[in-house]
Design an enzyme around this catalytic site. Structure first.
Site, PDB file in Angstrom:
ATOM      1  N   HIS A  78       0.837  -1.201   0.000  1.00 52.88           N
ATOM      2  CA  HIS A  78       0.000   0.000   0.000  1.00 52.88           C
ATOM      3  C   HIS A  78       0.876   1.257   0.000  1.00 52.88           C
ATOM      4  O   HIS A  78       0.685   2.162  -0.819  1.00 52.88           O
ATOM      5  CB  HIS A  78      -0.912  -0.016   1.230  1.00 52.88           C
ATOM      6  N   GLU A  79       1.840   1.301   0.909  1.00 53.88           N
ATOM      7  CA  GLU A  79       2.701   2.484   1.013  1.00 53.88           C
ATOM      8  C   GLU A  79       3.682   2.565  -0.154  1.00 53.88           C
ATOM      9  O   GLU A  79       3.948   3.658  -0.668  1.00 53.88           O
ATOM     10  CB  GLU A  79       3.435   2.498   2.361  1.00 53.88           C
ATOM     11  N   HIS A  82       2.071   4.227  -3.099  1.00 50.65           N
ATOM     12  CA  HIS A  82       2.055   5.695  -3.027  1.00 50.65           C
ATOM     13  C   HIS A  82       3.353   6.278  -3.590  1.00 50.65           C
ATOM     14  O   HIS A  82       3.327   7.248  -4.360  1.00 50.65           O
ATOM     15  CB  HIS A  82       1.865   6.176  -1.590  1.00 50.65           C
TER      16      HIS A  82
END
Length: 170
Positions: A78-79, A82
């Site tokens: 998820h990170e 980004h």
């Protein structure tokens, strides 16, 4: 502050996941993305944050220790997504189409904006406040602002000023 010590095997599992997902992105874009720095400094109920310019990922050590593999499988990609979206597309909405595409098509992980981990151990205390229609819970920061006379808060439903209700944090 009590710092959670992350066992080396767990740190290695985080790095293994990061490197696997980073390799998928490198193959997909034919770009040699640098490996982001991993820090175990995230506090509160957030599982992690991506620091775009610094090219680093901050993970919540308490939630990592409590959830281990599910945390790694969900939060690390998820990170990383980004960071990759920022590198490839610039500033776009944080969980927008580009991020969703990066998660599902490139990193091959389902795109979920929020985690479902139990947060009782990392959740802040709250203070009860009353208005004309209900009971509200204010964070420590907001409560302290009220106590110092710096802020006042109003109910969104009835418009009344919130008044401190009891002495014990919840």
């Amino acid at each position: 502050m009590n710092k959670a010590r992350i066992p080396i095997a767990l740190q290695q599992a985080v790095m293994r996941c990061l490197r696997e997902k980073l390799q998928l992105a490198r193959q997909h874009f034919s770009v040699e993305f640098p490996e982001p720095k991993i820090l175990y400094q995230q506090r509160g109920t957030s599982a992690g944050t991506a620091w775009l310019q610094a090219w680093e990922i901050r993970l919540n050590p308490v939630l990592l220790m409590e959830n281990q593999q599910p945390f790694i499988d969900e939060v690390v990609p998820h990170e990383l997504a980004h960071l990759l979206v920022f590198r490839q597309f610039g500033r776009v909405p944080p969980h927008g189409n580009e991020w969703r595409w990066m998660m599902e098509s490139v990193l091959q992980v389902s795109a979920s904006r929020t985690h479902q981990f139990e947060i009782a151990s990392v959740q802040s205390k709250t203070y009860p406040y009353r208005c004309g229609c209900q009971l509200h819970q204010l964070t420590v920061r907001r409560h302290n602002r009220v106590m110092r006379g710096e802020s006042e808060y109003r109910c969104r439903q009835c418009g009344d000023k919130l008044k401190f209700f009891a002495g014990e944090p919840v």
